[in-house]
Design a protein around this motif. Structure first.
Motif, PDB file in Angstrom:
ATOM      1  N   UNK A 123     -11.068 -19.137 104.446  1.00  0.00           N
ATOM      2  CA  UNK A 123     -10.216 -19.539 103.321  1.00  0.00           C
ATOM      3  C   UNK A 123      -9.866 -18.390 102.386  1.00  0.00           C
ATOM      4  N   UNK A 124      -8.638 -18.437 101.903  1.00  0.00           N
ATOM      5  CA  UNK A 124      -8.164 -17.540 100.841  1.00  0.00           C
ATOM      6  C   UNK A 124      -7.251 -18.370  99.955  1.00  0.00           C
ATOM      7  N   UNK A 125      -7.114 -17.982  98.724  1.00  0.00           N
ATOM      8  CA  UNK A 125      -6.267 -18.731  97.778  1.00  0.00           C
ATOM      9  C   UNK A 125      -6.721 -20.192  97.641  1.00  0.00           C
ATOM     10  N   UNK A 126      -5.768 -21.131  97.774  1.00  0.00           N
ATOM     11  CA  UNK A 126      -6.059 -22.522  97.427  1.00  0.00           C
ATOM     12  C   UNK A 126      -7.079 -23.185  98.362  1.00  0.00           C
ATOM     13  N   UNK A 127      -8.072 -23.839  97.780  1.00  0.00           N
ATOM     14  CA  UNK A 127      -8.968 -24.713  98.564  1.00  0.00           C
ATOM     15  C   UNK A 127      -9.019 -26.070  97.867  1.00  0.00           C
ATOM     16  N   UNK A 128      -9.207 -27.123  98.656  1.00  0.00           N
ATOM     17  CA  UNK A 128      -9.222 -28.459  98.047  1.00  0.00           C
ATOM     18  C   UNK A 128     -10.075 -29.414  98.870  1.00  0.00           C
ATOM     19  N   UNK A 129     -10.477 -30.473  98.233  1.00  0.00           N
ATOM     20  CA  UNK A 129     -11.289 -31.483  98.904  1.00  0.00           C
ATOM     21  C   UNK A 129     -10.962 -32.842  98.277  1.00  0.00           C
ATOM     22  N   UNK A 130     -11.036 -33.873  99.080  1.00  0.00           N
ATOM     23  CA  UNK A 130     -10.874 -35.228  98.544  1.00  0.00           C
ATOM     24  C   UNK A 130     -12.214 -35.920  98.684  1.00  0.00           C
ATOM     25  N   UNK A 131     -12.722 -36.439  97.586  1.00  0.00           N
ATOM     26  CA  UNK A 131     -13.984 -37.181  97.659  1.00  0.00           C
ATOM     27  C   UNK A 131     -13.741 -38.639  97.271  1.00  0.00           C
ATOM     28  N   UNK A 132     -14.694 -39.478  97.678  1.00  0.00           N
ATOM     29  CA  UNK A 132     -14.569 -40.895  97.320  1.00  0.00           C
ATOM     30  C   UNK A 132     -15.942 -41.463  97.020  1.00  0.00           C
ATOM     31  N   UNK A 133     -16.051 -42.158  95.904  1.00  0.00           N
ATOM     32  CA  UNK A 133     -17.366 -42.649  95.480  1.00  0.00           C
ATOM     33  C   UNK A 133     -17.871 -43.763  96.405  1.00  0.00           C
ATOM     34  N   UNK A 134     -16.979 -44.381  97.177  1.00  0.00           N
ATOM     35  CA  UNK A 134     -17.396 -45.456  98.077  1.00  0.00           C
ATOM     36  C   UNK A 134     -18.196 -44.965  99.275  1.00  0.00           C
ATOM     37  N   UNK A 135     -18.426 -43.658  99.369  1.00  0.00           N
ATOM     38  CA  UNK A 135     -19.052 -43.116 100.580  1.00  0.00           C
ATOM     39  C   UNK A 135     -20.529 -42.772 100.454  1.00  0.00           C
ATOM     40  N   UNK A 136     -21.038 -42.678  99.240  1.00  0.00           N
ATOM     41  CA  UNK A 136     -22.442 -42.269  99.096  1.00  0.00           C
ATOM     42  C   UNK A 136     -22.585 -40.766  99.287  1.00  0.00           C
ATOM     43  N   UNK A 137     -23.646 -40.361  99.976  1.00  0.00           N
ATOM     44  CA  UNK A 137     -24.014 -38.948 100.092  1.00  0.00           C
ATOM     45  C   UNK A 137     -22.915 -38.050 100.660  1.00  0.00           C
ATOM     46  N   UNK A 138     -22.380 -38.458 101.803  1.00  0.00           N
ATOM     47  CA  UNK A 138     -21.339 -37.637 102.442  1.00  0.00           C
ATOM     48  C   UNK A 138     -19.995 -38.080 101.884  1.00  0.00           C
ATOM     49  N   UNK A 139     -19.662 -37.543 100.689  1.00  0.00           N
ATOM     50  CA  UNK A 139     -18.534 -38.167  99.999  1.00  0.00           C
ATOM     51  C   UNK A 139     -17.192 -37.482 100.223  1.00  0.00           C
ATOM     52  N   UNK A 140     -17.136 -36.449 101.078  1.00  0.00           N
ATOM     53  CA  UNK A 140     -15.851 -35.775 101.311  1.00  0.00           C
ATOM     54  C   UNK A 140     -15.096 -36.485 102.433  1.00  0.00           C
ATOM     55  N   UNK A 141     -13.900 -36.972 102.108  1.00  0.00           N
ATOM     56  CA  UNK A 141     -13.122 -37.597 103.188  1.00  0.00           C
ATOM     57  C   UNK A 141     -12.156 -36.606 103.816  1.00  0.00           C
ATOM     58  N   UNK A 142     -11.812 -35.570 103.077  1.00  0.00           N
ATOM     59  CA  UNK A 142     -10.900 -34.570 103.636  1.00  0.00           C
ATOM     60  C   UNK A 142     -11.113 -33.257 102.915  1.00  0.00           C
ATOM     61  N   UNK A 143     -10.787 -32.181 103.597  1.00  0.00           N
ATOM     62  CA  UNK A 143     -10.911 -30.877 102.965  1.00  0.00           C
ATOM     63  C   UNK A 143      -9.956 -29.912 103.625  1.00  0.00           C
ATOM     64  N   UNK A 144      -9.583 -28.888 102.880  1.00  0.00           N
ATOM     65  CA  UNK A 144      -8.682 -27.913 103.485  1.00  0.00           C
ATOM     66  C   UNK A 144      -8.380 -26.776 102.548  1.00  0.00           C
ATOM     67  N   UNK A 145      -7.345 -26.032 102.875  1.00  0.00           N
ATOM     68  CA  UNK A 145      -6.949 -24.908 102.043  1.00  0.00           C
ATOM     69  C   UNK A 145      -6.126 -23.914 102.822  1.00  0.00           C
ATOM     70  N   UNK A 146      -5.816 -22.818 102.114  1.00  0.00           N
ATOM     71  CA  UNK A 146      -5.083 -21.722 102.767  1.00  0.00           C
ATOM     72  C   UNK A 146      -6.090 -20.789 103.425  1.00  0.00           C
ATOM     73  N   UNK A 147      -5.704 -20.216 104.538  1.00  0.00           N
ATOM     74  CA  UNK A 147      -6.623 -19.361 105.278  1.00  0.00           C
ATOM     75  C   UNK A 147      -5.872 -18.190 105.901  1.00  0.00           C
ATOM     76  N   UNK A 148      -6.656 -17.196 106.316  1.00  0.00           N
ATOM     77  CA  UNK A 148      -6.090 -16.074 107.073  1.00  0.00           C
ATOM     78  C   UNK A 148      -7.031 -15.833 108.242  1.00  0.00           C
ATOM     79  N   UNK A 149      -6.473 -15.794 109.443  1.00  0.00           N
ATOM     80  CA  UNK A 149      -7.312 -15.630 110.639  1.00  0.00           C
ATOM     81  C   UNK A 149      -6.835 -14.411 111.420  1.00  0.00           C
ATOM     82  N   UNK A 150      -7.803 -13.565 111.810  1.00  0.00           N
ATOM     83  CA  UNK A 150      -7.455 -12.297 112.469  1.00  0.00           C
ATOM     84  C   UNK A 150      -6.919 -12.541 113.879  1.00  0.00           C
TER      85      UNK A 150
END
Ligand code: HAM
Length: 417
Positions: free
Chosen positions: A262-289
């Motif tokens: 990852x570089x620059x923007x990173x983001x995640x969506x969480x939801x309280x209905x999930x308990x411990x593993x609360x991330x439903x989605x995640x992502x961001x900008x990246x650079x890959x060699x």
């Protein structure tokens, strides 16, 4: 193998659950194609190098969670722990160097050897997107907008968008130095993982959930302060574009994400209905060699965990617009009728009608019992007498009405009732 249970962290998905998976898949297709994305299907296993190089040698995924094996040809392979690395590998060999924009989405199983828990599996499914080749805050904001749109389509309400920036390559040295200067006094009292992160992957300390590490993390410097003005402007523009659309979010300076690309923007969506593993989605900008060259390919994307999306829908008691198919049941009186009905069933199915029939020899009573159990709205009944007269009995299961129709009129009658 001690039983017929699937291995820990994996599940069988049965027919009654499939409509919910189909709904997520068709919603993905519907929403992502509005933004110009097309589907890509890459292999479920890749050369291990693909993941080590993209995700990063020092990440938890690569260090502890990959399902790697040597095949009969001595190749080092790994079941994909995520989709981005393989998609980038595939696009690199085609036409997607920087400057050419390629928009793809993917769906399918991913594999991580994590400790199984509710919402944390060893084989799980992701739906993901990658917008590869171009870099601008508008691309990042559009990608996040599309994720929010997707969640709306899935009727997921009450989720929280967290956003942060990791800056660009040129911001790394200053921000890592700031973190190192700060954490060096605390590291002896921090958890063993953080001690390791201090040397190998200092950003990840910010992400630690262990109690004894929380106090130092709380007061850690905000790394954004050490970024160039260009990187700050980039992030501010992303945030501004989200605000203009009325998208609610929280800037979380501890959000660094677990993958190194990852570089620059990173983001995640969480939801309280999930308990411990609360991330439903995640992502961001990246650079890959690009292997064997000094070039990098950039992109922005996200992935959502399909099991977790379903768990949230469950918690919210979301009613999905799923049509349960209705069936016509064909009941036979006698062997001759059964054989003729077998052919009739095929004929009707070829005309697009859902048909069930008892294939074993069963009494009329037993056949009608099966008909009342399934999602059957109509029953066709035929015995020797009906065959001789070229008719069939049609029973409407909702009203209980029974009529006799000419054999040649079956299709019309089924459509009418
Ligand atoms: P990730 O955050 O590692 O990102 O995974 C994305 C989502 O997959 C998580 O938010 C979660 O919903 C789901 N997930 C991850 N691990 C598990 C698990 N063990 N069991 C169940 N669900 C899980 C990525 O994979 C990046 N490739 C996302 C991305 C695409 N970044 C840029 N483009």
């Amino acid at each position: 193998m001690s039983s017929y249970l699937p291995p820990p962290g994996t599940s069988d998905i049965f027919a009654d659950e499939i409509p919910r998976w189909n709904f997520i898949e068709s919603s993905a297709q519907k929403v992502f194609s509005l933004y110009g994305y097309g589907e890509i299907r890459t292999p479920i296993f890749e050369y291990s190098e693909v993941f080590k190089k993209s995700i990063g040698q020092d990440t938890e995924v690569v260090q502890k969670e990959m399902y790697s094996f040597e095949d009969r040809g001595g190749r080092e392979l790994t079941l994909r722990p995520e989709g981005t690395a393989g998609v980038m590998r595939a696009l690199m060999k085609t036409e997607a160097p920087n400057g050419v924009e390629t928009r793809v989405y993917y769906l399918g199983p991913m594999f991580r050897g994590e400790r199984p828990a509710a919402g944390r599996k060893r084989q799980f499914h992701q739906v993901g997107v990658e917008n590869v080749g171009k870099i601008s805050p508008e691309h990042d904001a559009e990608c996040i907008t599309m994720l929010i749109h997707f969640l709306e389509e899935l009727k997921i309400t009450g989720s929280k968008l967290l956003i942060n920036t990791r800056g660009a390559e040129e911001d790394k040295a200053a921000s890592e130095k700031a973190l190192r200067d700060y954490f060096q006094n605390f590291v002896p009292s921090m958890c063993p993982d953080c001690k390791e992160r201090f040397n190998k992957n200092i950003w990840r300390i910010l992400d630690c959930k262990i109690q004894e590490c929380q106090e130092p993390i709380k007061n850690a410097p905000d790394v954004k302060e050490f970024f160039t003005q260009t990187s700050k402007d980039y992030f501010n523009k992303v945030v501004d574009l989200l605000r203009q659309q009325g998208i609610e979010f929280e800037i979380d300076r501890r959000l660094v994400r677990g993958l190194d690309y990852y570089q620059h923007t990173v983001f995640e969506i969480t939801h309280s209905g999930l308990g411990g593993q609360n991330a439903i989605a995640g992502g961001g900008r990246y650079a890959i060699a690009v292997p064997g060259s000094s070039k990098y390919i950039t992109g922005v994307g996200f992935a959502a965990g399909m099991e977790r999306l379903i768990m949230v829908q469950d918690a919210l008691k979301v009613q999905l617009p799923i049509n349960t198919p209705e069936f016509v049941f064909i009941a036979s009186l006698g062997q001759v009728a059964k054989e003729k009905n077998f052919l009739l069933a095929s004929e009707l199915r070829k005309k697009g009608i859902n048909v069930l029939m008892e294939l074993e020899d069963k009494s009329m009573k037993a056949q009608m019992r099966s008909a009342s159990k399934s999602n059957v709205t109509k029953v066709l009944i035929r015995g020797d007498d009906e065959i001789a007269r070229n008719v069939i009995i049609l029973k409407d299961m909702k009203t209980g009405n029974q009529t006799e129709v000419a054999y040649s009129e079956i299709i019309n009658s089924l459509k009418q009732v």
